[in-house]
Scaffold this motif. Structure first.
Motif, PDB file in Angstrom:
ATOM      1  N   ALA A   1      41.311   8.925  40.879  1.00 30.36           N
ATOM      2  CA  ALA A   1      42.721   9.186  41.189  1.00 30.36           C
ATOM      3  C   ALA A   1      43.496   7.886  41.363  1.00 30.36           C
ATOM      4  O   ALA A   1      44.688   7.807  41.012  1.00 30.36           O
ATOM      5  CB  ALA A   1      42.837  10.051  42.439  1.00 30.36           C
ATOM      6  N   ASP A   2      42.834   6.861  41.878  1.00 35.34           N
ATOM      7  CA  ASP A   2      43.500   5.563  42.065  1.00 35.34           C
ATOM      8  C   ASP A   2      43.930   4.948  40.750  1.00 35.34           C
ATOM      9  O   ASP A   2      44.838   4.106  40.723  1.00 35.34           O
ATOM     10  CB  ASP A   2      42.556   4.586  42.780  1.00 35.34           C
ATOM     11  CG  ASP A   2      42.227   5.023  44.198  1.00 35.34           C
ATOM     12  OD1 ASP A   2      43.018   5.805  44.770  1.00 35.34           O
ATOM     13  OD2 ASP A   2      41.182   4.607  44.719  1.00 35.34           O
ATOM     14  N   MET A   3      43.295   5.352  39.644  1.00 35.96           N
ATOM     15  CA  MET A   3      43.631   4.801  38.341  1.00 35.96           C
ATOM     16  C   MET A   3      45.091   5.055  37.987  1.00 35.96           C
ATOM     17  O   MET A   3      45.697   4.311  37.226  1.00 35.96           O
ATOM     18  CB  MET A   3      42.702   5.419  37.275  1.00 35.96           C
ATOM     19  CG  MET A   3      42.969   4.964  35.856  1.00 35.96           C
ATOM     20  SD  MET A   3      41.621   5.396  34.701  1.00 35.96           S
ATOM     21  CE  MET A   3      41.512   7.179  34.889  1.00 35.96           C
TER      22      MET A   3
ATOM     23  N   ASN B   1      41.386  17.478  39.945  1.00 43.13           N
ATOM     24  CA  ASN B   1      42.244  18.322  40.779  1.00 43.13           C
ATOM     25  C   ASN B   1      43.165  17.496  41.661  1.00 43.13           C
ATOM     26  O   ASN B   1      44.233  17.969  42.074  1.00 43.13           O
ATOM     27  CB  ASN B   1      41.384  19.235  41.663  1.00 43.13           C
ATOM     28  CG  ASN B   1      40.873  20.448  40.909  1.00 43.13           C
ATOM     29  OD1 ASN B   1      41.656  21.238  40.403  1.00 43.13           O
ATOM     30  ND2 ASN B   1      39.563  20.576  40.825  1.00 43.13           N
ATOM     31  N   GLN B   2      42.767  16.264  41.949  1.00 39.62           N
ATOM     32  CA  GLN B   2      43.590  15.404  42.801  1.00 39.62           C
ATOM     33  C   GLN B   2      44.893  14.993  42.116  1.00 39.62           C
ATOM     34  O   GLN B   2      45.799  14.474  42.772  1.00 39.62           O
ATOM     35  CB  GLN B   2      42.802  14.149  43.195  1.00 39.62           C
ATOM     36  CG  GLN B   2      41.584  14.441  44.048  1.00 39.62           C
ATOM     37  CD  GLN B   2      40.831  13.174  44.406  1.00 39.62           C
ATOM     38  OE1 GLN B   2      41.417  12.097  44.557  1.00 39.62           O
ATOM     39  NE2 GLN B   2      39.515  13.284  44.548  1.00 39.62           N
ATOM     40  N   LEU B   3      44.999  15.246  40.821  1.00 34.69           N
ATOM     41  CA  LEU B   3      46.201  14.868  40.074  1.00 34.69           C
ATOM     42  C   LEU B   3      47.139  16.039  39.849  1.00 34.69           C
ATOM     43  O   LEU B   3      48.084  15.953  39.068  1.00 34.69           O
ATOM     44  CB  LEU B   3      45.800  14.262  38.723  1.00 34.69           C
ATOM     45  CG  LEU B   3      44.961  12.988  38.807  1.00 34.69           C
ATOM     46  CD1 LEU B   3      44.543  12.544  37.417  1.00 34.69           C
ATOM     47  CD2 LEU B   3      45.739  11.874  39.507  1.00 34.69           C
TER      48      LEU B   3
ATOM     49  N   LEU C   1      52.068  17.301  37.631  1.00 34.37           N
ATOM     50  CA  LEU C   1      51.041  16.329  37.281  1.00 34.37           C
ATOM     51  C   LEU C   1      51.352  15.008  37.978  1.00 34.37           C
ATOM     52  O   LEU C   1      52.462  14.483  37.860  1.00 34.37           O
ATOM     53  CB  LEU C   1      51.013  16.135  35.758  1.00 34.37           C
ATOM     54  CG  LEU C   1      49.980  15.157  35.213  1.00 34.37           C
ATOM     55  CD1 LEU C   1      48.566  15.669  35.488  1.00 34.37           C
ATOM     56  CD2 LEU C   1      50.187  14.952  33.713  1.00 34.37           C
ATOM     57  N   LEU C   2      50.376  14.460  38.673  1.00 34.38           N
ATOM     58  CA  LEU C   2      50.594  13.274  39.495  1.00 34.38           C
ATOM     59  C   LEU C   2      50.143  11.988  38.815  1.00 34.38           C
ATOM     60  O   LEU C   2      49.658  11.068  39.470  1.00 34.38           O
ATOM     61  CB  LEU C   2      49.861  13.432  40.836  1.00 34.38           C
ATOM     62  CG  LEU C   2      50.154  14.703  41.623  1.00 34.38           C
ATOM     63  CD1 LEU C   2      49.429  14.681  42.963  1.00 34.38           C
ATOM     64  CD2 LEU C   2      51.657  14.880  41.843  1.00 34.38           C
TER      65      LEU C   2
END
Length: 374
Positions: A152-154, A213-215, A231-232
């Motif tokens: 997710a940090d990407m 899912n974190q995005l 979408l994050l």
């Protein structure tokens, strides 16, 4: 493309003051940029290669910046892909192997070559190009797959040009598309005009352990009180509590190269099937370390499903379905009230019309089927 052709001409005319190595790299960047532009033009205006083996009209092919009063005719889709492949091959011999963020280097051009081979059905070539690139990058460490813990940090605002970014269009605080950019379209603080379908969101949520899912976030619109899945991948400087303007736009990243190898190796079959499955599982297990795809589950639909989950929001799903002769199902709610629910490559609007302005300069230019010149 005009700018890139002008760079090549300036080099040929001796107007660029640089070392031989720099001149070679400049030329390589220009040729790769031309190839990339032609790739997008071909898939936007030409029917998928697999529909008729590339026999339908593509776009006009040029080797220079077109001059005033000059006209050209449309080449076939097959001829366009051959042109793109040749341009990329030439570029690769000229480009630097150094990491040059925001610019095309040899690794980015090789990734684009693998993608082009996949689009025109050259599956052994696509696998071979992707496989060699992946292994070369494993030895250099210049680019690498981000692990599960940092996935997710990407996509955080401060992590532009990260480990997987083979080529991104770089935007800055002073040079960016502003409210016309994709990031502002995606952002809840902005227009929130590009949202995920419920079907796709549920597909991800069906595996709660999938890191992707974190995005995905759910947002309630204060005006119509409807819920939207956002979408994050394009946060603002302060996350999703600030507007998003200057995100970089990913053109190609390393995860896609793994998925190219997976799809191409599956289609080629034989001895390439197992390494192709291994590449697919590299992506699947990165998303969920306890998940995997068996040989029996290794189908084109499974690969396309993984591409959808991994590359969502990066401009691939429509073309992935279209080039494989699959139906595109569009169900979305208020933002698609009158759209046809199912289309495929037989629907004439699956490709764009040639602009009527083109016929002002060249009345003999061929229009795409179903559209008029007026």
């Amino acid at each position: 493309m005009r700018n890139a052709f002008n760079v090549v001409k300036a080099i040929d005319d001796g107007k660029v003051n640089a070392t031989q190595a720099e001149l070679a790299n400049y030329r390589g960047e220009a040729l790769a940029a031309i190839a990339l532009c032609y790739f997008d033009l071909t898939r936007l205006y030409g029917y998928p290669y697999a529909k008729d083996n590339g026999a339908s009209p593509g776009v006009p092919l040029l080797d220079h910046a077109i001059g005033y009063g000059e006209t050209s005719t449309r080449s076939s889709v097959a001829e366009c892909y051959e042109y793109i492949i040749n341009k990329l091959k030439e570029a690769i011999t000229l480009l630097s192997n150094s990491r040059n963020d925001g610019h095309l280097n040899s690794y980015a051009a090789r990734a684009l070559l693998a993608r082009t081979y996949l689009y025109c059905g050259k599956n052994k070539e696509a696998f071979g190009t992707a496989d060699m690139l992946i292994n070369d990058l494993k030895s250099t460490g210049l680019y690498y797959l981000v692990d599960n813990a940092h996935y997710a940090d990407m996509y955080s605002w401060g992590n532009k040009l990260g480990a997987e970014a083979l080529f991104q269009v770089s935007n800055t605080a002073t040079s960016n598309p502003g409210r016309d950019g994709l990031s502002y379209m995606l952002h809840w603080w902005g227009y929130a005009a590009v949202v995920l379908t419920d079907d796709f969101a549920q597909k991800l949520k069906s595996d709660p352990a999938d890191v992707r899912n974190q995005l995905v976030a759910t947002y309630q619109d204060g005006g119509d009180h409807q819920y939207y899945n956002l979408l994050l991948k394009c946060p603002g400087e302060k996350g999703y509590d600030s507007p998003s303007f200057d995100n970089n736009y990913t053109v190609i990243r390393l995860s896609e190269v793994y998925l190219i190898a997976a799809e191409a190796g599956l289609k080629a079959g034989g001895e390439l099937r197992q390494p192709a499955l291994d590449y697919l599982n590299d992506i699947v297990r990165r998303a969920n370390p306890n998940a995997s795809v068996s040989d029996a589950e290794f189908t084109l639909d499974r690969v396309l499903d993984e591409r959808a989950k991994e590359l969502v929001g990066e401009g691939h799903r429509y073309f992935d379905l279209l080039r494989n002769g699959k139906k595109i199902v569009r169900r979305g709610g208020k933002h698609l009230p009158n759209a046809p629910e199912e289309i495929d490559w037989n629907y004439y609007k699956c490709v764009l019309p040639i602009s009527r302005d083109e016929f002002t300069f060249n009345p003999d230019m061929e229009q795409n089927e179903g559209y008029t010149k007026e």
